[in-house]
Design an enzyme around this catalytic site. Structure first.
Site, mmCIF file in Angstrom:
data_model
loop_
_atom_site.group_PDB
_atom_site.id
_atom_site.type_symbol
_atom_site.label_atom_id
_atom_site.label_comp_id
_atom_site.label_asym_id
_atom_site.label_seq_id
_atom_site.Cartn_x
_atom_site.Cartn_y
_atom_site.Cartn_z
ATOM 1 N N CYS A 63 44.082 40.135 43.736
ATOM 2 C CA CYS A 63 44.925 39.384 42.802
ATOM 3 C C CYS A 63 45.097 40.170 41.509
ATOM 4 O O CYS A 63 44.192 40.214 40.666
ATOM 5 C CB CYS A 63 44.307 38.017 42.522
ATOM 6 S SG CYS A 63 45.262 37.009 41.377
ATOM 7 N N CYS A 81 45.011 38.099 38.303
ATOM 8 C CA CYS A 81 43.656 37.634 37.975
ATOM 9 C C CYS A 81 42.822 38.737 37.342
ATOM 10 O O CYS A 81 42.088 38.509 36.380
ATOM 11 C CB CYS A 81 42.937 37.141 39.236
ATOM 12 S SG CYS A 81 43.774 35.854 40.158
ATOM 13 N N ASP A 82 42.907 39.939 37.905
ATOM 14 C CA ASP A 82 41.954 41.004 37.569
ATOM 15 C C ASP A 82 42.568 42.230 36.898
ATOM 16 O O ASP A 82 41.837 43.127 36.475
ATOM 17 C CB ASP A 82 41.239 41.465 38.850
ATOM 18 C CG ASP A 82 40.481 40.335 39.524
ATOM 19 O OD1 ASP A 82 40.014 39.435 38.806
ATOM 20 O OD2 ASP A 82 40.366 40.341 40.760
#
Length: 304
Positions: free
Chosen positions: A132, A135-136
């Protein structure tokens, strides 16, 4: 017979359990994994959930579970093998051969990211291997990273990461992309993006963290080593919905068809989280799905 059985104890399932319990619904949560929390358990750090930034995925999952425990939500460990629609009664068959029944069922079984299928991949999950980018991606600011894939998600990841990272490699096993034309064109004009067609990742290397990739050109057989700090795998997702059979309608990819209210085409069956047809699959949307679905479930139970 229960009022409601929730299949899955990720963010959608736990959110639904809390809302159901507060609504006075007799609810049971079935969880397949040894820990509640779903995919966020494997996330090193969560920075995009309002009010809980700089929190590890594990800690967040434990807080979600603690909230459910504080309301005395009942959990059962088991794997769902099949479900049946028997009119007013819905039945669930577990791998243990135990059969459960409820007036309503909420499918919160989630989806999992497709893996590359190489031995070293699992070793570096949370240590440079991510599924992701939104997300990261911020954790790799000013670093070199690679994205694997050729669809809309992969090209979108490339464009997003190019804003934060020094250099972004796009590794794709073909020279044509399934992604929409405008995404491909946007990615190709970025100065810090390099397209590597016909390459496949054979090995992920590092010392505790990802440091380099060993690639192989599937046309020439030539190997190449790539120095990167992270690799974002974007080769698709697989909804965990096989156990449903034909009880509810699914799309061509296996996602249960429903809108934000979680109502499926089969009365008494509802869906929340990543198993649902939707545009955005994030932690916050999963939690919202759980709340929305319970509102629909409460109305369904009252009407019955």
């Amino acid at each position: 017979m229960r009022d409601l059985i929730i299949i899955g104890s990720g963010p959608a399932g736990l959110s639904a359990a809390v809302y159901a319990k507060r609504a006075g619904i007799d609810v049971l949560v079935i969880e397949k994994e040894p820990f509640s929390g779903g995919q966020i358990i494997k996330t090193d750090q969560v920075d995009n959930y309002l009010g809980m930034y700089h929190t590890s995925g594990y800690d967040m999952a434990m807080k979600f579970r603690a909230h459910a425990d504080a309301l005395s939500v009942e959990f059962l460990s088991g794997e769902v093998m099949a479900v049946r629609d028997c009119g007013a009664e819905k039945k669930i068959l577990l791998a243990s051969n135990e059969e459960l029944s409820a007036r309503a069922i909420l499918i919160a079984s989630g989806a999992r990211y497709r893996n590359l299928g190489i031995d070293s991949e699992k070793k570096y999950v949370g240590a440079g291997v991510s599924y992701c980018a939104t997300c990261d991606g911020a954790f790799f600011r000013n670093k070199n990273v690679a994205v694997v894939g050729g669809g809309n998600v992969a090209l979108g990841d490339v464009i997003y990461l190019a804003k934060h990272c020094s250099h972004v490699y796009l590794i794709h096993r073909r020279d044509e992309f399934r992604a929409s034309k405008h995404l491909v064109e946007r990615a190709m004009v970025l100065d810090n993006v390099e397209i590597l067609p016909f390459y496949e990742v054979r090995e992920i290397l590092g010392n505790g963290m990802v440091e380099r990739l060993r690639l192989n050109n599937n046309q020439t057989g030539v190997e190449r080593m790539l120095d990167v700090s992270g690799i974002f795998v974007a080769v698709g997702m697989e909804p965990q919905t096989n156990f449903l059979g034909n009880v509810v309608e699914k799309d061509a990819h296996g996602y249960v068809i429903a809108k934000e209210n979680g109502v499926t085409g089969t009365p008494g069956f509802f869906v929340a989280g990543d198993a649902r047809t939707k545009e955005v699959r994030q932690l916050v949307t999963a939690v919202s799905d759980g709340a929305n679905a319970v509102a629909s479930i409460e109305k369904y139970l009252q009407d019955k």
